[in-house]
Write a protein that holds these residues in place. Structure first.
Motif, PDB file in Angstrom:
ATOM      1  N   ASP A  74       0.805  -1.229   0.000  1.00 49.68           N
ATOM      2  CA  ASP A  74       0.000   0.000   0.000  1.00 49.68           C
ATOM      3  C   ASP A  74       0.835   1.276   0.000  1.00 49.68           C
ATOM      4  N   GLY A  75       2.075   1.196  -0.479  1.00 50.02           N
ATOM      5  CA  GLY A  75       2.929   2.377  -0.557  1.00 50.02           C
ATOM      6  C   GLY A  75       2.719   3.187  -1.821  1.00 50.02           C
ATOM      7  N   ALA A  76       1.968   2.633  -2.766  1.00 53.41           N
ATOM      8  CA  ALA A  76       1.675   3.336  -4.017  1.00 53.41           C
ATOM      9  C   ALA A  76       0.428   2.721  -4.627  1.00 53.41           C
ATOM     10  N   ALA A  77      -0.297   3.535  -5.385  1.00 58.12           N
ATOM     11  CA  ALA A  77      -1.441   3.009  -6.126  1.00 58.12           C
ATOM     12  C   ALA A  77      -0.928   2.074  -7.217  1.00 58.12           C
ATOM     13  N   ILE A  78      -1.781   1.161  -7.642  1.00 56.74           N
ATOM     14  CA  ILE A  78      -1.395   0.213  -8.692  1.00 56.74           C
ATOM     15  C   ILE A  78      -1.692   0.840 -10.046  1.00 56.74           C
ATOM     16  N   GLY A  79      -0.648   0.977 -10.870  1.00 53.51           N
ATOM     17  CA  GLY A  79      -0.790   1.510 -12.215  1.00 53.51           C
ATOM     18  C   GLY A  79      -0.951   0.384 -13.213  1.00 53.51           C
ATOM     19  N   ASN A  80      -1.637   0.682 -14.328  1.00 53.45           N
ATOM     20  CA  ASN A  80      -1.869  -0.322 -15.353  1.00 53.45           C
ATOM     21  C   ASN A  80      -2.045   0.384 -16.689  1.00 53.45           C
ATOM     22  N   LEU A  81      -1.420  -0.155 -17.720  1.00 52.52           N
ATOM     23  CA  LEU A  81      -1.589   0.368 -19.076  1.00 52.52           C
ATOM     24  C   LEU A  81      -2.259  -0.709 -19.906  1.00 52.52           C
ATOM     25  N   LYS A  82      -3.350  -0.322 -20.566  1.00 53.04           N
ATOM     26  CA  LYS A  82      -4.088  -1.259 -21.409  1.00 53.04           C
ATOM     27  C   LYS A  82      -4.249  -0.633 -22.788  1.00 53.04           C
ATOM     28  N   ILE A  83      -3.890  -1.387 -23.820  1.00 48.03           N
ATOM     29  CA  ILE A  83      -4.018  -0.906 -25.195  1.00 48.03           C
ATOM     30  C   ILE A  83      -4.907  -1.883 -25.956  1.00 48.03           C
ATOM     31  N   THR A  84      -5.956  -1.360 -26.574  1.00 51.70           N
ATOM     32  CA  THR A  84      -6.844  -2.177 -27.383  1.00 51.70           C
ATOM     33  C   THR A  84      -6.663  -1.747 -28.832  1.00 51.70           C
ATOM     34  N   LYS A  85      -6.217  -2.682 -29.660  1.00 44.48           N
ATOM     35  CA  LYS A  85      -5.956  -2.394 -31.072  1.00 44.48           C
ATOM     36  C   LYS A  85      -6.633  -3.459 -31.918  1.00 44.48           C
TER      37      LYS A  85
END
Length: 117
Positions: A74-85
């Protein structure tokens, strides 16, 4: 990039951000259940996004290693990159918000800039 949608999200128990870019427009949500703020992307910024996107290897997106692991306690928010092609979705594993894998850092930083405006 017409049929491509790029989405960056970051979340934790008390934090939520979603940025979706498609067809020279951006939608930003800065907290859960908030209104979506939509705007157009100017040509200069769009060209930077297209350039950064062109350097991303979609097939290896899911195997990128996060440079830090603060999100595990819980020291940082969870980042996520999603690409729909073309109807196919490519997605990263979670990484610390603010510390994306270097392979996608330029693209993620350009997207995050929209939430600062």
């Amino acid at each position: 990039m017409k049929s491509t949608q790029i989405e960056y999200s970051a979340m934790s128990r008390g934090y939520y951000k979603s940025i979706v870019v498609q067809n020279k427009s951006v939608s930003v949500v800065k907290e859960r259940n908030a209104e979506v703020a939509k705007s157009n992307i100017d040509d200069a910024k769009w060209n930077k996004i297209v350039d950064a996107y062109s350097k991303v290897n979609l097939e290896s997106l899911s195997s990128l290693k996060a440079p830090t692991d603060k999100r595990t306690h819980d020291g940082a928010a969870i980042g996520n990159l999603k690409i729909t092609k073309d109807g196919k979705t490519y997605e990263t594993a979670g990484f610390d918000n603010g510390f994306p894998p270097k392979e996608i850092e330029q693209l993620v930083n350009l997207l995050v800039d929209f939430a600062k405006e």
